[in-house]
Scaffold this motif. Structure first.
Motif, short mmCIF file in Angstrom:
data_model
loop_
_atom_site.label_atom_id
_atom_site.label_comp_id
_atom_site.label_asym_id
_atom_site.label_seq_id
_atom_site.Cartn_x
_atom_site.Cartn_y
_atom_site.Cartn_z
N TRP A 62 0.82 -1.22 0.00
CA TRP A 62 0.00 0.00 0.00
C TRP A 62 0.84 1.26 0.00
CZ3 TRP A 62 -4.48 -1.37 -1.56
CH2 TRP A 62 -4.95 -2.64 -1.23
N ASN A 65 3.25 1.87 -5.71
CA ASN A 65 2.30 1.45 -6.75
C ASN A 65 2.99 0.67 -7.85
OD1 ASN A 65 3.63 3.47 -8.01
ND2 ASN A 65 1.87 4.80 -8.29
N GLN A 66 4.12 0.07 -7.52
CA GLN A 66 4.82 -0.76 -8.48
C GLN A 66 4.39 -2.21 -8.32
OE1 GLN A 66 7.11 0.41 -10.81
NE2 GLN A 66 6.17 2.31 -10.12
N PHE A 67 4.51 -2.97 -9.40
CA PHE A 67 4.24 -4.41 -9.28
C PHE A 67 5.45 -5.09 -8.64
CE2 PHE A 67 1.24 -3.20 -12.50
CZ PHE A 67 0.14 -3.98 -12.21
N GLN A 86 -2.04 -7.30 -9.24
CA GLN A 86 -3.18 -6.47 -8.84
C GLN A 86 -4.17 -7.29 -8.01
OE1 GLN A 86 -3.88 -2.87 -9.78
NE2 GLN A 86 -4.99 -3.42 -7.95
N GLY A 87 -4.25 -8.57 -8.29
CA GLY A 87 -5.19 -9.41 -7.56
C GLY A 87 -4.62 -9.99 -6.28
N ASN A 88 -3.57 -9.36 -5.75
CA ASN A 88 -3.09 -9.71 -4.42
C ASN A 88 -2.36 -11.04 -4.33
OD1 ASN A 88 -2.95 -8.56 -1.93
ND2 ASN A 88 -5.17 -8.32 -1.80
N VAL A 136 -9.04 -19.08 -8.02
CA VAL A 136 -8.08 -18.34 -7.22
C VAL A 136 -7.75 -19.12 -5.95
CG1 VAL A 136 -7.69 -16.16 -6.03
CG2 VAL A 136 -9.04 -16.21 -8.10
N GLN B 117 -12.61 -11.50 -10.63
CA GLN B 117 -11.26 -11.85 -10.19
C GLN B 117 -10.34 -12.06 -11.38
OE1 GLN B 117 -12.29 -15.42 -7.98
NE2 GLN B 117 -11.82 -14.42 -6.05
N ARG B 134 0.26 -0.05 -10.22
CA ARG B 134 -0.71 -0.89 -9.53
C ARG B 134 -1.67 0.04 -8.81
NH1 ARG B 134 -0.05 -3.47 -4.82
NH2 ARG B 134 1.99 -2.54 -4.62
N GLU B 135 -2.95 -0.30 -8.79
CA GLU B 135 -3.92 0.59 -8.14
C GLU B 135 -3.88 0.37 -6.64
OE1 GLU B 135 -5.27 2.65 -10.09
OE2 GLU B 135 -4.91 1.66 -12.00
N ILE B 136 -3.59 1.43 -5.89
CA ILE B 136 -3.54 1.26 -4.44
C ILE B 136 -4.45 2.25 -3.71
CG2 ILE B 136 -1.26 0.19 -4.32
CD1 ILE B 136 -0.15 2.96 -3.59
N MET B 141 -8.81 3.15 -8.10
CA MET B 141 -9.28 1.80 -8.41
C MET B 141 -10.68 1.87 -9.04
SD MET B 141 -8.55 -1.40 -8.24
CE MET B 141 -9.58 -2.72 -8.84
N ASP B 208 -12.69 -6.84 -4.46
CA ASP B 208 -12.26 -7.71 -3.37
C ASP B 208 -10.87 -8.26 -3.60
OD1 ASP B 208 -14.44 -7.36 -1.84
OD2 ASP B 208 -15.17 -9.43 -1.93
N SER B 209 -10.60 -8.74 -4.82
CA SER B 209 -9.30 -9.37 -4.99
C SER B 209 -8.20 -8.32 -5.04
CB SER B 209 -9.27 -10.28 -6.22
OG SER B 209 -9.49 -9.56 -7.36
N ALA B 210 -8.54 -7.07 -5.32
CA ALA B 210 -7.51 -6.04 -5.28
C ALA B 210 -7.32 -5.50 -3.87
CB ALA B 210 -7.85 -4.91 -6.23
N GLY B 211 -8.10 -6.00 -2.92
CA GLY B 211 -7.93 -5.57 -1.53
C GLY B 211 -8.81 -4.40 -1.12
N PHE B 212 -9.78 -4.04 -1.97
CA PHE B 212 -10.74 -2.99 -1.60
C PHE B 212 -12.07 -3.68 -1.32
CE2 PHE B 212 -7.60 -1.18 -4.43
CZ PHE B 212 -7.22 -0.04 -3.76
N TYR B 213 -12.20 -4.19 -0.11
CA TYR B 213 -13.35 -5.03 0.19
C TYR B 213 -14.63 -4.21 0.14
CZ TYR B 213 -9.35 -7.62 1.62
OH TYR B 213 -8.13 -8.22 1.61
N ARG B 243 -7.74 2.42 6.11
CA ARG B 243 -6.44 2.29 5.44
C ARG B 243 -6.16 3.50 4.55
NH1 ARG B 243 -6.71 -2.53 2.03
NH2 ARG B 243 -7.30 -1.09 0.39
#
Lengths: 157, 252
Positions: A62, A65-67, A86-88, A136, B117, B134-136, B141, B208-213, B243
């Motif tokens: 967080w 913003n880099q991969f 991006q999908g964690n 996933v 997803q 990456r979107e944070i 997002m 959700d999978s990007a962490g923004f529930y 956050r």
């Protein structure tokens, strides 16, 4: 010939894929080239080292913003390099610190090659994810996936 | 090696789970119950790697999905009728097995979740050459979903993206003419059912999978000229906002 431990960690902190290998560049005469040279005591704690760096990864996730997060953690001479999609999904690579001279040059080269390596694995991961028989957080057991990861490893590391 | 069945933490579901006794074919393939020992590089697998021998590991090895180009920038046109028929069938299939309106919406939402997803990862990967970020942040997002993701899925970006004025964890994406539900008429006695619940599920899965529930629902808000107008209400979880507050400062 440096040894590496690569793992893909899912959103639930489970390993989805693991691979131990050694650099294919400058192979030594002894043993199979590509086979990891970690000592038995290091081998058994590798997953712990990778998982213990997850806190650092989640903090960096967080902030940047880099991969490719770069070198994120170190544990008694073992470096941990991280990449996050991006999908964690986290990709972690643990390797021994190079002890030879011109360390700075080595580090610089390393960073670009590691980035390319991670990018290509990301491609493979997404291809795997698009398969309707995979969802996933399942372990990636496909032999084809494994073969391709090893080919990428051979190409870059 | 013990004969007892061991717990496989890595396998949540799956067609077939691997056990400690499963040896990989030609030394390839990761087995979660054996760990990295299962796919170690050995003499024979090294031979294959070094010589790039074509090898048939699985029945589909010759036309494996891993060999196809995933970054294809070529746009594919899809006939709207095939999409509509398929979606109609999805709705009727879910309807048959559902217990009520709410259940039907939940089922459609669940189907969309998995699409979300996958699309998120795919769209982000394809975007990598233009934009390596990456979107944070939540707003960025949402903008990404509103424009890039929507364009990838439906050919054009959504119409509006708004923040609710009264409640600070609610955002709205408006689509004046949702593609999926274009040819669907809701019977009167079905209340406020909206078949775009599938699209809502896609948004929810991506967030959700990007962490923004978040929780996402679809609501029909017709106007005179736009009878199909749909608002996707995005309720973001409190922890995401906390956050955002903590990390909202300048990036280092």
């Amino acid at each position: 010939m440096a040894s590496y431990y690569f793992t893909i960690i899912g959103t639930l902190d489970r390993p989805l894929y693991e691979l131990e290998f050694a650099s294919f560049k400058n192979p030594t005469a002894q043993g199979v080239p590509g086979k990891s040279q970690f000592s038995a005591s290091v081998k058994e704690i590798l997953p712990f080292i990778a998982n213990s760096s997850l806190d650092v990864v989640e903090d960096a996730q967080w902030n940047s913003n880099q991969f490719h997060l770069g070198k994120i953690d170190a544990f008694f001479g073992l470096q941990v390099n991280g990449y996050i999609t991006q999908g964690n999904i986290k990709f972690l690579l643990c390797y021994e610190t190079p002890t030879n001279a011109n360390l700075a040059l080595h580090a610089k080269q390393d960073d670009t090659t590691l980035k390319q390596f991670f990018n290509e694995v990301n491609d493979l991961y997404v291809k795997c994810l698009l398969n309707p028989f995979y969802s996933v957080n399942d372990a990636i057991t496909s032999p084809d996936f494994d073969l391709r990861v090893k080919l990428i490893v051979r190409k870059y590391l | 090696m013990s004969e007892e069945e061991i717990i496989l933490p890595s396998i949540a579901s799956g067609v077939k789970s691997l056990t400690v006794n499963d040896r990989p074919m030609h030394e390839f393939g990761y087995n979660p119950s054996l760990g990295p020992h299962s796919n170690e590089i050995t003499e024979s697998s090294l031979n294959i790697l070094l010589n790039r021998k074509t090898i048939s590991l699985t029945p589909t090895s010759t036309h494996s999905i891993y060999d196809r180009n995933i970054l294809g920038t070529k746009k594919h046109e899809l006939s709207i009728s095939s999409l509509s028929f398929l979606f109609g069938e999805v709705v009727s299939w879910s309807h048959r097995s559902s217990k009520g309106i709410q259940d039907l919406e939940n089922r459609l939402n669940g189907l969309g979740y998995k699409i979300g997803q996958r699309t998120l990862e795919l769209v982000k990967l394809r975007e990598r050459f233009k934009n390596t970020k990456r979107e944070i942040r939540l707003v960025e997002m949402l903008q990404f979903i509103h424009s890039t993701l929507w364009k990838a899925l439906f050919g054009e970006s959504a119409n509006e993206l708004e923040r609710s004025q009264d409640i600070n964890n609610e955002y709205m994406i408006t689509d004046n003419c949702p593609l999926m539900a274009k040819f669907i008429n809701i019977p009167k006695d079905y209340g406020n059912l909206n078949c775009s619940a599938l699209t809502a599920g896609i948004i929810e899965g991506a967030l959700d999978s990007a962490g923004f529930y978040a929780h996402v629902s679809a609501h029909s808000v017709p106007t005179d000229y736009m009878p199909q107008r749909t608002v996707f209400l995005i309720k973001v979880e409190e922890e995401v906002l906390i956050r955002e507050d903590l990390r909202g400062g300048p990036m280092n």
